[in-house]
Design a protein around this motif. Sequence first.
Motif, PDB file in Angstrom:
ATOM      1  N   LEU A   1       0.744  -1.208  -0.465  1.00 38.90           N
ATOM      2  CA  LEU A   1      -0.034   0.420  -0.362  1.00 38.90           C
ATOM      3  C   LEU A   1       0.692   1.506  -0.156  1.00 38.90           C
ATOM      4  O   LEU A   1       0.334   2.698  -0.997  1.00 38.90           O
ATOM      5  N   ARG A   2       1.540   0.966   0.751  1.00 36.80           N
ATOM      6  CA  ARG A   2       3.033   2.715   1.043  1.00 36.80           C
ATOM      7  C   ARG A   2       3.200   2.255  -0.541  1.00 36.80           C
ATOM      8  O   ARG A   2       4.136   3.986  -0.536  1.00 36.80           O
ATOM      9  N   ASP A   3       3.686   1.404  -0.940  1.00 35.48           N
ATOM     10  CA  ASP A   3       4.092   1.765  -2.783  1.00 35.48           C
ATOM     11  C   ASP A   3       3.338   2.051  -4.226  1.00 35.48           C
ATOM     12  O   ASP A   3       4.182   2.452  -5.117  1.00 35.48           O
ATOM     13  N   TRP A   4       2.299   2.185  -3.375  1.00 39.28           N
ATOM     14  CA  TRP A   4       1.292   2.190  -4.533  1.00 39.28           C
ATOM     15  C   TRP A   4       1.620   2.550  -5.362  1.00 39.28           C
ATOM     16  O   TRP A   4       1.391   4.202  -5.359  1.00 39.28           O
ATOM     17  N   PRO A   5       1.164   2.271  -6.860  1.00 38.79           N
ATOM     18  CA  PRO A   5       1.180   3.542  -8.244  1.00 38.79           C
ATOM     19  C   PRO A   5       0.489   4.045  -8.440  1.00 38.79           C
ATOM     20  O   PRO A   5      -0.936   3.694  -8.217  1.00 38.79           O
ATOM     21  N   GLU A   6       0.949   5.888  -8.134  1.00 40.49           N
ATOM     22  CA  GLU A   6       0.037   7.050  -8.111  1.00 40.49           C
ATOM     23  C   GLU A   6      -1.101   6.121  -9.597  1.00 40.49           C
ATOM     24  O   GLU A   6      -2.262   6.301  -9.162  1.00 40.49           O
ATOM     25  N   GLY A   7      -0.931   5.817 -10.728  1.00 36.27           N
ATOM     26  CA  GLY A   7      -1.396   6.052 -11.806  1.00 36.27           C
ATOM     27  C   GLY A   7      -2.119   4.923 -12.073  1.00 36.27           C
ATOM     28  O   GLY A   7      -3.002   4.444 -12.833  1.00 36.27           O
ATOM     29  N   ARG A   8      -2.668   4.127 -10.868  1.00 36.56           N
ATOM     30  CA  ARG A   8      -3.044   2.841 -11.023  1.00 36.56           C
ATOM     31  C   ARG A   8      -4.190   2.233  -9.779  1.00 36.56           C
ATOM     32  O   ARG A   8      -4.094   1.937  -8.870  1.00 36.56           O
ATOM     33  N   HIS A   9      -5.583   2.684 -10.873  1.00 33.67           N
ATOM     34  CA  HIS A   9      -6.779   1.899  -9.850  1.00 33.67           C
ATOM     35  C   HIS A   9      -6.608   0.456  -9.215  1.00 33.67           C
ATOM     36  O   HIS A   9      -6.010  -0.483  -9.668  1.00 33.67           O
ATOM     37  N   LEU A  10      -6.744   0.871  -8.162  1.00 39.75           N
ATOM     38  CA  LEU A  10      -6.757  -0.992  -6.415  1.00 39.75           C
ATOM     39  C   LEU A  10      -8.468  -0.842  -6.236  1.00 39.75           C
ATOM     40  O   LEU A  10      -9.023  -0.389  -5.814  1.00 39.75           O
ATOM     41  N   PHE A  11      -8.727  -2.321  -7.101  1.00 39.67           N
ATOM     42  CA  PHE A  11      -9.832  -2.575  -6.688  1.00 39.67           C
ATOM     43  C   PHE A  11      -9.644  -3.699  -5.561  1.00 39.67           C
ATOM     44  O   PHE A  11      -9.222  -4.283  -5.932  1.00 39.67           O
ATOM     45  N   PHE A  12     -10.473  -3.250  -4.799  1.00 40.37           N
ATOM     46  CA  PHE A  12     -10.460  -3.841  -3.296  1.00 40.37           C
ATOM     47  C   PHE A  12     -11.538  -4.322  -2.589  1.00 40.37           C
ATOM     48  O   PHE A  12     -12.490  -4.129  -2.904  1.00 40.37           O
ATOM     49  N   ALA A  13     -11.624  -6.005  -3.577  1.00 38.37           N
ATOM     50  CA  ALA A  13     -12.713  -7.032  -3.103  1.00 38.37           C
ATOM     51  C   ALA A  13     -13.362  -7.306  -1.760  1.00 38.37           C
ATOM     52  O   ALA A  13     -12.849  -7.269  -1.205  1.00 38.37           O
ATOM     53  N   ASP A  14     -14.239  -6.003  -1.216  1.00 36.86           N
ATOM     54  CA  ASP A  14     -14.399  -6.215  -0.428  1.00 36.86           C
ATOM     55  C   ASP A  14     -15.909  -6.991   0.308  1.00 36.86           C
ATOM     56  O   ASP A  14     -16.802  -5.952  -0.147  1.00 36.86           O
ATOM     57  N   GLU A  15     -15.819  -8.056   1.130  1.00 30.84           N
ATOM     58  CA  GLU A  15     -16.655  -9.072   1.219  1.00 30.84           C
ATOM     59  C   GLU A  15     -17.287  -8.141   2.199  1.00 30.84           C
ATOM     60  O   GLU A  15     -19.214  -8.672   2.564  1.00 30.84           O
ATOM     61  N   ASN A  16     -17.949  -7.229   2.657  1.00 27.62           N
ATOM     62  CA  ASN A  16     -18.504  -5.940   4.019  1.00 27.62           C
ATOM     63  C   ASN A  16     -18.902  -5.263   2.575  1.00 27.62           C
ATOM     64  O   ASN A  16     -19.601  -3.689   3.592  1.00 27.62           O
ATOM     65  N   GLY A  17     -18.645  -5.551   2.017  1.00 24.46           N
ATOM     66  CA  GLY A  17     -19.337  -3.843   0.086  1.00 24.46           C
ATOM     67  C   GLY A  17     -18.471  -3.556  -0.224  1.00 24.46           C
ATOM     68  O   GLY A  17     -17.884  -2.598   0.397  1.00 24.46           O
ATOM     69  N   GLY A  18     -18.746  -2.924  -0.752  1.00 27.15           N
ATOM     70  CA  GLY A  18     -18.022  -1.354  -1.947  1.00 27.15           C
ATOM     71  C   GLY A  18     -19.190  -1.248  -3.218  1.00 27.15           C
ATOM     72  O   GLY A  18     -20.082  -2.006  -2.999  1.00 27.15           O
ATOM     73  N   ALA A  19     -18.619  -0.745  -4.156  1.00 26.96           N
ATOM     74  CA  ALA A  19     -19.737  -0.350  -5.338  1.00 26.96           C
ATOM     75  C   ALA A  19     -19.493  -2.123  -6.365  1.00 26.96           C
ATOM     76  O   ALA A  19     -18.915  -2.770  -5.544  1.00 26.96           O
ATOM     77  N   ALA A  20     -20.058  -1.477  -6.755  1.00 27.26           N
ATOM     78  CA  ALA A  20     -20.809  -2.803  -7.537  1.00 27.26           C
ATOM     79  C   ALA A  20     -19.533  -3.244  -8.624  1.00 27.26           C
ATOM     80  O   ALA A  20     -19.057  -2.057  -9.283  1.00 27.26           O
TER      81      ALA A  20
END
Length: 247
Positions: free
Chosen positions: A162-181
């Motif tokens: 997470l600390r080094d996450w590249p600026e131009g890349r979306h990180l789709f986080f599969a969250d079983e507790n809910g998120g956008a469709a």
Amino acid sequence: MTATPAWPPESTPRLFVDRALAAGEDVRIDGPQAHYLLAVMRTRPGDPVTLFDDRTGEWLAEAQAAGKRDLILHVTRQLRPREAVPDLWLCAAPIKRGRIDWIAEKACELGVARMIPVLTRRTVVDRLNMDRLRAHMVEAAEQCERTALPLLDPMVKLPALLRDWPEGRHLFFADENGGAALAGAIAAHRGPAALLIGPEGGFTPEEREAIRAVPQAVPVSLGPRILRADTAAVAAIAAWMTVTGDW
Ligand code: SAH
């Protein structure tokens, strides 16, 4: 490009070699690959073999001198250049042996560009056999006519990822507790992307908070049913490929 069925296999054996190929070169094959050619496929001098190198593409070669445990292949001509690979990474917490191998195999087949195993708080697997994971990817690519392999990263701890996450890349986080469709979220965030999938036990509340704090993170739901981690990974890749990849 139209997909060609990979099964039943053509009679020409197909192998990955970890070196750049060029016309006129001789490639020595030994170990399990030589066993496969000599004992399983009964390759003899003069027989054709298809090779790919994950660098230049796919080449036609001809078997030359064959020993008991090795043989020489002479590269004759290029058949295809290396394919274009959609810009999708899979960041997945290792899960039990067998299931993580299955994820690696499927990620390769489905066209993931890079796989990053991620160590999380609830990860129960502490050591990953990278050679075995890689072998599963190679085998899938050999069988499925691929000319490219996913990059396979060493395992990284979630906070470092997470600390080094590249600026131009979306990180789709599969969250079983809910998120956008998922499909809508992908359509709204096109471009370089990654999917983050948790281990069998899910992410801890602290981890979920840390992931959500990354500006590029997009929490997504994979529907009302909890999926096993391996199913979640493959389903999410398929959705991304359908909405914005090359399916
Ligand atoms: N929370 C459960 C199961 C975790 S499922 C437990 O604690 O046992 C493993 C991973 O798959 C999750 O961390 C998540 O990344 C993903 N996942 C499974 N089902 C999902 C869903 N319906 N929506 C979003 N992500 C899901």
